[in-house]
Write a protein that holds these residues in place. Sequence first.
Motif, PDB file in Angstrom:
ATOM      1  N   GLY A 138       0.849  -1.192   0.000  1.00  0.00           N
ATOM      2  CA  GLY A 138       0.000   0.000   0.000  1.00  0.00           C
ATOM      3  C   GLY A 138       0.878   1.233   0.000  1.00  0.00           C
ATOM      4  N   SER A 139       0.448   2.264   0.688  1.00  0.00           N
ATOM      5  CA  SER A 139       1.227   3.508   0.682  1.00  0.00           C
ATOM      6  C   SER A 139       2.599   3.250   1.318  1.00  0.00           C
ATOM      7  N   GLY A 140       3.580   4.025   0.886  1.00  0.00           N
ATOM      8  CA  GLY A 140       4.930   3.906   1.430  1.00  0.00           C
ATOM      9  C   GLY A 140       5.754   2.842   0.714  1.00  0.00           C
ATOM     10  N   ARG A 141       7.039   2.799   1.069  1.00  0.00           N
ATOM     11  CA  ARG A 141       7.947   1.842   0.418  1.00  0.00           C
ATOM     12  C   ARG A 141       8.464   0.835   1.442  1.00  0.00           C
ATOM     13  N   ARG A 142       8.699  -0.333   0.953  1.00  0.00           N
ATOM     14  CA  ARG A 142       9.201  -1.377   1.840  1.00  0.00           C
ATOM     15  C   ARG A 142      10.258  -2.203   1.128  1.00  0.00           C
ATOM     16  N   HIS A 143      11.331  -2.516   1.832  1.00  0.00           N
ATOM     17  CA  HIS A 143      12.404  -3.318   1.261  1.00  0.00           C
ATOM     18  C   HIS A 143      12.157  -4.788   1.633  1.00  0.00           C
ATOM     19  N   TRP A 144      12.102  -5.651   0.615  1.00  0.00           N
ATOM     20  CA  TRP A 144      11.835  -7.069   0.865  1.00  0.00           C
ATOM     21  C   TRP A 144      12.985  -7.930   0.400  1.00  0.00           C
ATOM     22  N   ARG A 145      13.314  -8.911   1.210  1.00  0.00           N
ATOM     23  CA  ARG A 145      14.283  -9.930   0.812  1.00  0.00           C
ATOM     24  C   ARG A 145      13.581 -11.285   0.980  1.00  0.00           C
ATOM     25  N   VAL A 146      13.715 -12.116  -0.066  1.00  0.00           N
ATOM     26  CA  VAL A 146      13.110 -13.443  -0.010  1.00  0.00           C
ATOM     27  C   VAL A 146      14.195 -14.457  -0.340  1.00  0.00           C
ATOM     28  N   GLY A 147      14.338 -15.486   0.486  1.00  0.00           N
ATOM     29  CA  GLY A 147      15.341 -16.520   0.235  1.00  0.00           C
ATOM     30  C   GLY A 147      14.709 -17.745  -0.405  1.00  0.00           C
ATOM     31  N   ASP A 148      15.549 -18.701  -0.761  1.00  0.00           N
ATOM     32  CA  ASP A 148      15.056 -19.932  -1.398  1.00  0.00           C
ATOM     33  C   ASP A 148      14.563 -20.910  -0.322  1.00  0.00           C
ATOM     34  N   VAL A 149      13.756 -21.884  -0.732  1.00  0.00           N
ATOM     35  CA  VAL A 149      13.369 -22.940   0.212  1.00  0.00           C
ATOM     36  C   VAL A 149      14.628 -23.709   0.577  1.00  0.00           C
ATOM     37  N   GLY A 150      14.653 -24.301   1.733  1.00  0.00           N
ATOM     38  CA  GLY A 150      15.838 -25.053   2.145  1.00  0.00           C
ATOM     39  C   GLY A 150      15.733 -25.427   3.592  1.00  0.00           C
ATOM     40  N   ASN A 151      16.878 -25.829   4.108  1.00  0.00           N
ATOM     41  CA  ASN A 151      16.899 -26.263   5.498  1.00  0.00           C
ATOM     42  C   ASN A 151      17.177 -25.086   6.406  1.00  0.00           C
ATOM     43  N   HIS A 152      16.220 -24.215   6.579  1.00  0.00           N
ATOM     44  CA  HIS A 152      16.472 -23.023   7.388  1.00  0.00           C
ATOM     45  C   HIS A 152      16.136 -23.305   8.843  1.00  0.00           C
ATOM     46  N   ARG A 153      17.081 -22.979   9.710  1.00  0.00           N
ATOM     47  CA  ARG A 153      16.817 -23.168  11.145  1.00  0.00           C
ATOM     48  C   ARG A 153      15.772 -22.157  11.585  1.00  0.00           C
ATOM     49  N   GLN A 154      14.822 -22.594  12.368  1.00  0.00           N
ATOM     50  CA  GLN A 154      13.846 -21.650  12.910  1.00  0.00           C
ATOM     51  C   GLN A 154      13.987 -21.636  14.426  1.00  0.00           C
ATOM     52  N   PHE A 155      13.739 -20.483  15.011  1.00  0.00           N
ATOM     53  CA  PHE A 155      13.897 -20.354  16.467  1.00  0.00           C
ATOM     54  C   PHE A 155      12.961 -19.259  16.975  1.00  0.00           C
ATOM     55  N   ALA A 156      12.670 -19.326  18.254  1.00  0.00           N
ATOM     56  CA  ALA A 156      11.771 -18.321  18.839  1.00  0.00           C
ATOM     57  C   ALA A 156      12.590 -17.086  19.229  1.00  0.00           C
ATOM     58  N   ALA A 157      12.456 -16.023  18.418  1.00  0.00           N
ATOM     59  CA  ALA A 157      13.148 -14.776  18.751  1.00  0.00           C
ATOM     60  C   ALA A 157      12.440 -14.115  19.934  1.00  0.00           C
ATOM     61  N   HIS A 158      11.200 -14.520  20.145  1.00  0.00           N
ATOM     62  CA  HIS A 158      10.356 -14.085  21.254  1.00  0.00           C
ATOM     63  C   HIS A 158       9.305 -15.190  21.326  1.00  0.00           C
ATOM     64  N   ALA A 159       8.648 -15.349  22.480  1.00  0.00           N
ATOM     65  CA  ALA A 159       7.681 -16.450  22.605  1.00  0.00           C
ATOM     66  C   ALA A 159       6.649 -16.434  21.479  1.00  0.00           C
ATOM     67  N   ALA A 160       6.370 -15.250  20.914  1.00  0.00           N
ATOM     68  CA  ALA A 160       5.330 -15.157  19.876  1.00  0.00           C
ATOM     69  C   ALA A 160       5.917 -14.925  18.481  1.00  0.00           C
ATOM     70  N   LEU A 161       7.240 -15.037  18.341  1.00  0.00           N
ATOM     71  CA  LEU A 161       7.848 -14.753  17.026  1.00  0.00           C
ATOM     72  C   LEU A 161       8.800 -15.878  16.622  1.00  0.00           C
ATOM     73  N   LEU A 162       8.374 -16.653  15.636  1.00  0.00           N
ATOM     74  CA  LEU A 162       9.232 -17.716  15.126  1.00  0.00           C
ATOM     75  C   LEU A 162      10.055 -17.125  13.984  1.00  0.00           C
ATOM     76  N   HIS A 163      11.346 -16.990  14.207  1.00  0.00           N
ATOM     77  CA  HIS A 163      12.221 -16.400  13.190  1.00  0.00           C
ATOM     78  C   HIS A 163      13.086 -17.464  12.531  1.00  0.00           C
ATOM     79  N   THR A 164      13.775 -17.023  11.499  1.00  0.00           N
ATOM     80  CA  THR A 164      14.696 -17.933  10.827  1.00  0.00           C
ATOM     81  C   THR A 164      16.068 -17.271  10.717  1.00  0.00           C
ATOM     82  N   ASP A 165      17.098 -18.087  10.549  1.00  0.00           N
ATOM     83  CA  ASP A 165      18.463 -17.556  10.425  1.00  0.00           C
ATOM     84  C   ASP A 165      18.585 -16.670   9.184  1.00  0.00           C
ATOM     85  N   PRO A 166      19.643 -15.836   9.126  1.00  0.00           N
ATOM     86  CA  PRO A 166      19.855 -15.028   7.920  1.00  0.00           C
ATOM     87  C   PRO A 166      19.925 -15.925   6.683  1.00  0.00           C
ATOM     88  N   PHE A 167      19.458 -15.413   5.567  1.00  0.00           N
ATOM     89  CA  PHE A 167      19.424 -16.223   4.338  1.00  0.00           C
ATOM     90  C   PHE A 167      19.917 -15.394   3.155  1.00  0.00           C
TER      91      PHE A 167
END
Length: 382
Positions: A138-167
């Motif tokens: 929508g309004s405004g600009r946003r920078h997006w990075r999208v990685g490929d599918v793969g074996n990405h480690r996922q971890f809880a950066a916060h109890a409610a936020l499942l993050h993944t390693d840099p890609f």
Amino acid sequence: MLKLDLADFSLEHFMAHYWQQKPVVIRQGFKLWEDLISPNELAGLACEEEVVSRMVYKQDDQWQAEFGPFESFERFGDSGWTLVVQAVNHWSPEVAELVKPFAFIPKWRLDDVMISYAVPGGGVGPHIDLYDVFICQGSGRRHWRVGDVGNHRQFAAHAALLHTDPFEPIIDTELLPGDILYIPPGFPHDGVTLEESMSFSVGFRAKSACDMLSGLADYLIDKDLAQHLLADPHRPIHTHQGQINSADFARIKAHLQSILDNDARLADFAGSYFSKNKCALDLQTLDDEPLTVAELTKLLKRQPLVRTGGLRCFYVDETVAQGVCYVDGERYVFGPEFKDAVITLCDNDELSFAAIKGGLQNPDLVRQLTEWVNGGFWYFRD
Ligand code: SIN
Ligand code: CO
């Protein structure tokens, strides 16, 4: 009405080469974009009890998430946070319009329209979704990075936020108003807002077999079905007490398989399971006394009935010949002569008198329609 413009490729090309396969940026998918809701209105929704919302930000380099309803937003400052509001299509007819351009995917696959409002530096962090999503800038600009599918480690950066390693990004781009980023499930992504911005994410849910089997078990328990025991008459003499032999394994498998092989029952499960909603609906309460059947018919001659945003109504090819449909998790049967009425009811967001006229010959259907209107599932605009 919002019109999706795929510019360089056709819808057929998109479905054949990208859908569920790889992410892609659709530049100016919506020409002359105008936000379908203002940041203030979105913030207002995030203050409502029934609306699911969360604030995501970083404090001392630690990810934080807080859930709504919120009372105010002042304490969050003017940078580095995102407000995410779920199922906004349930609460705003204007936002519900954004579902229509994606009607090339059936509604049973639709999850909701999630909207985020972010201030510079805001984002929810690198993560992987289990959804196909069209992120409409929508309004405004946003920078997006999208990685490929793969074996990405996922971890809880916060109890409610499942993050993944840099890609490593396979897409690294800036989205402008009207641009769309399509991401299938499993591709890690990270969006950081460059300036105050809104993102409108149209998400399509893909259920796991585990989710569906658990839903099927709930359905069978609710309906008191499939209670018959596995039977083994004429069993041969067993020699190894600890063994579940191949014949027994085949028996166990066949017993379970018989549940899946019952098409009529499975169709019934699919209809009710997929027509359930995970988020609250904005049920349109009537100002006056409940309508009578006669009043409903009279009003319908003057104006169409509108389905409240997000209400899920489906028919299944296996059972529609009997005039069966599923609305908000419940099964309704109107009989074979009313198959067309059921299809009209489920396929359209708005019901005109002309379109549903045949169905009005069925007293059960008119009564049910009246009950739905009195319950707030369908409404007259004024
Ligand atoms: C957002 O809109 O802030 C997050 C959308 C996403 O990454 O799925
Ligand atoms: Co995401």
